[in-house]
Design a protein around this motif. Sequence first.
Motif, PDB file in Angstrom:
ATOM      1  N   ASN A  63      22.949  29.543  58.441  1.00 19.17           N
ATOM      2  CA  ASN A  63      23.019  31.258  58.767  1.00 19.17           C
ATOM      3  C   ASN A  63      24.088  31.814  58.805  1.00 19.17           C
ATOM      4  N   VAL A  64      24.724  31.156  57.840  1.00 20.91           N
ATOM      5  CA  VAL A  64      26.479  32.134  57.853  1.00 20.91           C
ATOM      6  C   VAL A  64      26.282  32.824  56.154  1.00 20.91           C
ATOM      7  N   LEU A  65      26.710  33.518  55.827  1.00 19.05           N
ATOM      8  CA  LEU A  65      26.613  34.024  54.226  1.00 19.05           C
ATOM      9  C   LEU A  65      29.138  34.141  54.244  1.00 19.05           C
ATOM     10  N   ARG A  66      28.756  33.368  53.275  1.00 16.00           N
ATOM     11  CA  ARG A  66      30.717  33.482  53.166  1.00 16.00           C
ATOM     12  C   ARG A  66      31.386  34.098  51.846  1.00 16.00           C
ATOM     13  N   LEU A  67      31.733  35.153  51.699  1.00 17.72           N
ATOM     14  CA  LEU A  67      32.399  35.344  50.318  1.00 17.72           C
ATOM     15  C   LEU A  67      33.910  34.886  50.222  1.00 17.72           C
ATOM     16  N   PHE A  68      33.487  34.231  49.431  1.00 15.99           N
ATOM     17  CA  PHE A  68      34.693  34.122  48.653  1.00 15.99           C
ATOM     18  C   PHE A  68      35.144  35.058  46.823  1.00 15.99           C
ATOM     19  N   ASP A  69      36.094  34.943  47.119  1.00 15.71           N
ATOM     20  CA  ASP A  69      37.349  36.109  46.179  1.00 15.71           C
ATOM     21  C   ASP A  69      37.705  35.252  45.198  1.00 15.71           C
ATOM     22  N   LEU A  70      37.250  35.688  44.132  1.00 17.13           N
ATOM     23  CA  LEU A  70      37.499  35.543  42.588  1.00 17.13           C
ATOM     24  C   LEU A  70      39.131  34.287  42.321  1.00 17.13           C
ATOM     25  N   PRO A  71      39.081  32.954  42.509  1.00 17.81           N
ATOM     26  CA  PRO A  71      40.274  32.868  42.553  1.00 17.81           C
ATOM     27  C   PRO A  71      41.427  33.277  41.615  1.00 17.81           C
ATOM     28  N   THR A  72      42.835  33.230  40.966  1.00 25.59           N
ATOM     29  CA  THR A  72      43.242  33.468  40.939  1.00 25.59           C
ATOM     30  C   THR A  72      44.180  32.287  40.084  1.00 25.59           C
TER      31      THR A  72
END
Length: 519
Positions: A63-72
């Motif tokens: 029940n967790v929303l996780r945000l991952f940045d667009l990798p460099t």
Amino acid sequence: MAAPLSEGAPPPPGTAAEEPRGGGIPHALWGARDAFALRTHNYLRGCKWAPDGSCVLSCSDDNVLRLFDLPTADAAHELEPSLSVPEGDTIYDFTWFPLMDSNRPESCLLAASSRDNPIHLWDAFEGGLRGSFRAYSNTEELLAPHSLLFTPDGAELIGGFNGAVRVFPTERPGRVCRERRLRERGGGQRGPVGCLAATRSLLACGSYGRSLGLYPLRDGGGAVALWLNLRHSPTHLRFSPDGNRIYAGGRKSPHIVCWDLRRPDPPLMLLERFVGTNQRVTFDLDPSGRYLVSGDTKGFLNLWDVWGTPKSGDPPVLPPLQRFRALRDCINGTSVHPSLPLVATASGQRLFPSPSWDSDGDGDGDGDGDGDGPPPGGDNRLQLWWWGDNSPFGDTVATGDDGDVTGGVGEEESDCHRRGDTETMGDNGDVRGDNGNEDIECHLRGDTETGGDNWDIRGDTGNEESDCHLHGDNGNEDMDCHLFGDTKTGGDNWDVRGDTGNEDTDCHLFGDTKTGGDI
């Protein structure tokens, strides 16, 4: 939240963004597993790229929303979430604000619906709560929608309820909303509305009562098109960019159904896809609307050219243009980047312990296979695939893998490769940076050439020059090649704990599922 694309994103190989192509090899560039491993059997339940492509959002069973940045370009292969947002109970659905732009922090919003909770509007920069939208029954009981959707202009947030949708003004959180009933005078759509899609003029509602309806988006009114008594309950809907087609995927359905709205009956075509459970398995279209990408229950990733000509049939069936084994678990979420040939997938499914009995048949659960114990863990991960003609960072995965190991990448079913192994033109899965001269060699990262040694690992303890041993190898035989933590059991030839091979002389990687005469 990621930096704007111009500051941190990997550039596309050419001057213009590429689209997924059937001839290109998909490359697994980055992934996230550790973030979901803090809880046992924490399978994912979907993923969605942000509208501006700066980050990808995942949902999981904890029940967790996780945000991952667009990798460099220099990012590690294992991604870490830049933001985590916990919800109070099972998450039903989540969606991005359609005008989201990382250059304008006030527009970075996402909405989520969870059981027995209001709709929450979250700040995708700070993780704070921006507002809540509440829906109540006639008895003042709080209701949670089964599906969520912003209108294309972002002015309204639509939630799917039992036999109805409710429309909330985005700029005014609270309980103010208007209800649109989908079932009237004994007809219309019954059951919870489990999926929604919209164009600038139409709203599509898919019901668990095995129906699909199209309605005017703004001015109310009845259905302009209605399909009742479908063979499978829709769980995901998608309009083509021009609004002329709608695609629907359903529970336990072998196909994605496509209708041409200019001539809605019969269906235009069926897209072959295996879904063997009630789990929602999402799909996505590339920005041109030509390529549709979807996973399935068996762990295959499929790509269709929906502008192609389907096979004959009633309705005609369109086979995948490309299909390859991506993972050893259900791929339940697929999202295509809005400007790069980059596809995000979410994988995993609910696992249940299987019953077992001992040899005497007394069913006390004391045998070798304890049915009371937890089931084996699934491959729960967020994975990013480069699906263009050229990879900007080198190959990391091969197409068509039947991989014995979870995440294996060898082309041959008899191959047994470690994760990160790369396939290069007939090479049986060499590792990135492999200096071996033979195509059939399969070397681990860090393997070093010393004298006449056949590219053994640094710290190799084998006496034979042809051996290739891992650091800490505890095999008694010079010719053995064992993994660290290998345990001796009876006549077994130092196989790995959890080895599933039937042969005593096999040496399998953890998670290897090949049985029989596998070597």
